[in-house]
Design a protein around this motif. Sequence first.
Motif, PDB file in Angstrom:
ATOM      1  N   ASP A 283     100.045  90.446 -42.393  1.00  0.00           N
ATOM      2  CA  ASP A 283      98.961  91.265 -41.857  1.00  0.00           C
ATOM      3  C   ASP A 283      98.387  90.630 -40.599  1.00  0.00           C
ATOM      4  O   ASP A 283      98.165  89.414 -40.533  1.00  0.00           O
ATOM      5  N   GLY A 284      98.136  91.477 -39.615  1.00  0.00           N
ATOM      6  CA  GLY A 284      97.460  91.035 -38.398  1.00  0.00           C
ATOM      7  C   GLY A 284      96.060  91.610 -38.326  1.00  0.00           C
ATOM      8  O   GLY A 284      95.625  92.357 -39.214  1.00  0.00           O
ATOM      9  N   ASP A 285      95.349  91.244 -37.286  1.00  0.00           N
ATOM     10  CA  ASP A 285      94.008  91.783 -37.089  1.00  0.00           C
ATOM     11  C   ASP A 285      94.072  93.301 -36.871  1.00  0.00           C
ATOM     12  O   ASP A 285      95.081  93.843 -36.407  1.00  0.00           O
ATOM     13  N   ASN A 286      92.964  93.968 -37.221  1.00  0.00           N
ATOM     14  CA  ASN A 286      92.817  95.408 -36.949  1.00  0.00           C
ATOM     15  C   ASN A 286      93.937  96.250 -37.566  1.00  0.00           C
ATOM     16  O   ASN A 286      94.490  97.155 -36.924  1.00  0.00           O
ATOM     17  N   ASN A 287      94.317  95.916 -38.814  1.00  0.00           N
ATOM     18  CA  ASN A 287      95.304  96.680 -39.578  1.00  0.00           C
ATOM     19  C   ASN A 287      96.698  96.653 -38.957  1.00  0.00           C
ATOM     20  O   ASN A 287      97.535  97.513 -39.233  1.00  0.00           O
ATOM     21  N   SER A 288      96.972  95.658 -38.108  1.00  0.00           N
ATOM     22  CA  SER A 288      98.290  95.556 -37.473  1.00  0.00           C
ATOM     23  C   SER A 288      99.239  94.736 -38.349  1.00  0.00           C
ATOM     24  O   SER A 288      98.850  94.175 -39.369  1.00  0.00           O
ATOM     25  N   LEU A 289     100.502  94.684 -37.923  1.00  0.00           N
ATOM     26  CA  LEU A 289     101.521  93.883 -38.588  1.00  0.00           C
ATOM     27  C   LEU A 289     102.151  92.934 -37.578  1.00  0.00           C
ATOM     28  O   LEU A 289     102.257  93.254 -36.390  1.00  0.00           O
ATOM     29  N   ILE A 290     102.578  91.775 -38.062  1.00  0.00           N
ATOM     30  CA  ILE A 290     103.260  90.795 -37.215  1.00  0.00           C
ATOM     31  C   ILE A 290     104.500  90.312 -37.952  1.00  0.00           C
ATOM     32  O   ILE A 290     104.449  89.993 -39.142  1.00  0.00           O
ATOM     33  N   THR A 302     103.209  77.939 -44.096  1.00  0.00           N
ATOM     34  CA  THR A 302     102.098  78.896 -44.047  1.00  0.00           C
ATOM     35  C   THR A 302     100.925  78.385 -43.214  1.00  0.00           C
ATOM     36  O   THR A 302     100.174  79.182 -42.645  1.00  0.00           O
ATOM     37  N   VAL A 303     100.756  77.075 -43.155  1.00  0.00           N
ATOM     38  CA  VAL A 303      99.681  76.519 -42.323  1.00  0.00           C
ATOM     39  C   VAL A 303      99.951  76.811 -40.854  1.00  0.00           C
ATOM     40  O   VAL A 303      99.061  77.225 -40.099  1.00  0.00           O
ATOM     41  N   LYS A 304     101.185  76.627 -40.428  1.00  0.00           N
ATOM     42  CA  LYS A 304     101.550  76.928 -39.040  1.00  0.00           C
ATOM     43  C   LYS A 304     101.436  78.429 -38.767  1.00  0.00           C
ATOM     44  O   LYS A 304     100.934  78.841 -37.718  1.00  0.00           O
ATOM     45  N   ALA A 305     101.921  79.230 -39.722  1.00  0.00           N
ATOM     46  CA  ALA A 305     101.888  80.682 -39.528  1.00  0.00           C
ATOM     47  C   ALA A 305     100.463  81.200 -39.400  1.00  0.00           C
ATOM     48  O   ALA A 305     100.188  82.140 -38.644  1.00  0.00           O
ATOM     49  N   ALA A 306      99.528  80.590 -40.151  1.00  0.00           N
ATOM     50  CA  ALA A 306      98.134  81.039 -40.108  1.00  0.00           C
ATOM     51  C   ALA A 306      97.491  80.794 -38.756  1.00  0.00           C
ATOM     52  O   ALA A 306      96.446  81.376 -38.448  1.00  0.00           O
ATOM     53  N   LYS A 307      98.093  79.945 -37.925  1.00  0.00           N
ATOM     54  CA  LYS A 307      97.530  79.626 -36.613  1.00  0.00           C
ATOM     55  C   LYS A 307      98.075  80.517 -35.503  1.00  0.00           C
ATOM     56  O   LYS A 307      97.678  80.384 -34.344  1.00  0.00           O
ATOM     57  N   ILE A 308      98.965  81.447 -35.849  1.00  0.00           N
ATOM     58  CA  ILE A 308      99.487  82.384 -34.856  1.00  0.00           C
ATOM     59  C   ILE A 308      98.366  83.306 -34.395  1.00  0.00           C
ATOM     60  O   ILE A 308      97.623  83.859 -35.211  1.00  0.00           O
ATOM     61  N   LYS A 309      98.246  83.479 -33.111  1.00  0.00           N
ATOM     62  CA  LYS A 309      97.210  84.355 -32.566  1.00  0.00           C
ATOM     63  C   LYS A 309      97.410  85.779 -33.074  1.00  0.00           C
ATOM     64  O   LYS A 309      98.506  86.336 -33.006  1.00  0.00           O
ATOM     65  N   GLY A 310      96.341  86.363 -33.595  1.00  0.00           N
ATOM     66  CA  GLY A 310      96.386  87.741 -34.073  1.00  0.00           C
ATOM     67  C   GLY A 310      96.653  87.881 -35.547  1.00  0.00           C
ATOM     68  O   GLY A 310      96.523  88.975 -36.102  1.00  0.00           O
ATOM     69  N   VAL A 311      97.015  86.781 -36.234  1.00  0.00           N
ATOM     70  CA  VAL A 311      97.252  86.848 -37.674  1.00  0.00           C
ATOM     71  C   VAL A 311      95.925  86.904 -38.410  1.00  0.00           C
ATOM     72  O   VAL A 311      94.992  86.160 -38.111  1.00  0.00           O
ATOM     73  N   LYS A 312      95.824  87.804 -39.385  1.00  0.00           N
ATOM     74  CA  LYS A 312      94.608  87.935 -40.171  1.00  0.00           C
ATOM     75  C   LYS A 312      94.494  86.769 -41.156  1.00  0.00           C
ATOM     76  O   LYS A 312      95.470  86.391 -41.798  1.00  0.00           O
TER      77      LYS A 312
END
Length: 567
Positions: A283-290, A302-312
């Motif tokens: 899930d990304g911000d504003n109901n988006s998908l990444i 998952t720690v690295k993935a959580a730091k991707i810009k736009g990830v919820k």
Amino acid sequence: MKSSDLLIPTIKEAPNDAKIISHQLMIRAGLVSKLASGLYSYLPIGLRVIQKIEKIIREEMNKSLAQELLMPVAHPAELWQESGRWEEYGPELLRFKDRHERDFCLGPTHEEVVTNIAKQYLRSYKQLPINFYQIQTKFRDEIRPRFGVMRSREFIMKDAYSFHIDEASLGETYQVMHQTYCNIFDRLGLEYKVVLADSGAIGGDSSHEFHVLADSGEDAICFSDQSDYSANIDRAETLPQGEPEPPKQTITVAETPNVKTIDDVCQLLNIKPKTTIKTLVVDGDNNSLIAIVLRGDHELNTVKAAKIKGVKLPLQMADEEKILQQLGCSIGSIGVVDLSIPIIVDYAAACLSDFVCGANEQGKHLTGVNWGRDVSKFVAADLRNVISGDPSPDGKGKLEIKRGIEVGHIFQLGTKYSDAMNANVIGEDGKAVNMNMGCYGIGVSRIVAASIEQNHDDKGIIFPESIAPFQLVIVPINYNKSSRVRKLADELYERFLSQGVEVLLDNRKERPGIMFADSELLGIPHRLVISDTHADSGNIEYKSRNEIDKIEIEFKAAIDFILAKLA
């Protein structure tokens, strides 16, 4: 102390729910008693070990000029709301209401409370730097408490918090605490490693973990075989691996009915996982998908993935209904060709050529796919867990991976909490400055379990001398029947006490085998055995917990012999 005056409830068999050796031995040796899931009482022997650990910690913390205080375990919600962590911390924060319907929580950590103290009493830069610490009970409502005190809901922790006028001062104290922790773990007699770490829910920029090396450790720690680089698996970096080779294959559709996993795809197409990619959707911000793309044989960090810009945040995989609605395909068939959402590709996957991926159509995959030619819009990033043999991020050697038990963690928090809670002092220029903070934790009760995981054999615990419940045990054979044995044992016992030796006299009416087994189970470093035979010979039997062989020494030399061992 005499065994007859002490509760030592040793048992032969551990309960079925004790899965790791430290849990089994702590129950069998009578160190702890289970009250409920994740809740343990420390019995007299266990408490002696805890107190020894605390003593070492206090001595080293006091040497560092940290000041000890004690803060409440119950915290008003307002403080956590002020810092922004009331909702952010998650379900591990046990929330409750008092009789007046006011919200409170049981403290898993004390950043908010100590910042509130600093806000009240620190006024000027002249009072800085300052470092407060406490040894106190914490509570985290673990979803699945396990492994005894290793991951319990209630635990004993030493936590410290420092306050500074600027980052430079924080850095200086951080280094002092780094060395203080090394001193503590050196004195505890543990084999440990210091690794770079992620700050997690605590926040901040820089942090290190202290891990006791043990095969049963929950954490994977990575270190170079040719340098000082070390990091936990969450923090260990992977490096870009160059450009992919030019395409050799054309893109082709392969029929893969009822196939969803990488293993199934590889078996059907007779290929290796490292020639495939897997596309995960979060899930990304504003109901988006990444889309997050990994090589088929690698695991997402998952720690690295959580730091991707736009990830919820918190990071979570998108549900299948949402994927079907937005992408028109189901989980297991997602691929990168013509994918209409942002694509973030791990470095290792980004250098593949002629790879296999989902076709975005149920029951089909694509072979011969290539970056650039078939997929032009993507971003390469570090997204996976490192594996043994990866290049060390510092460019020196390759990474090795061992298991570790985290027993300490230090953070440079910066101004995260002082900004949120408006904790400032007047600087040298007369202006208000929000204080920089450091945070330094040690799992006191966890050290007991970690020590046992690292130091044990088939007979029981082998405590380092610094934290063993007793330094010496005297085992008198037929103490309650032989007046000669009793006289010699009592004389020796009193003389050791007068020398300040922590000695246990096992005066129980038990068979010698039981007394020997209990002394080894408890991990007492040194043992002296007295019998009628020894009374006749003028000798006494000595055995070290770390050694197999027993030796005979003169009774009159026993005091000096043991004192030399303890020196």
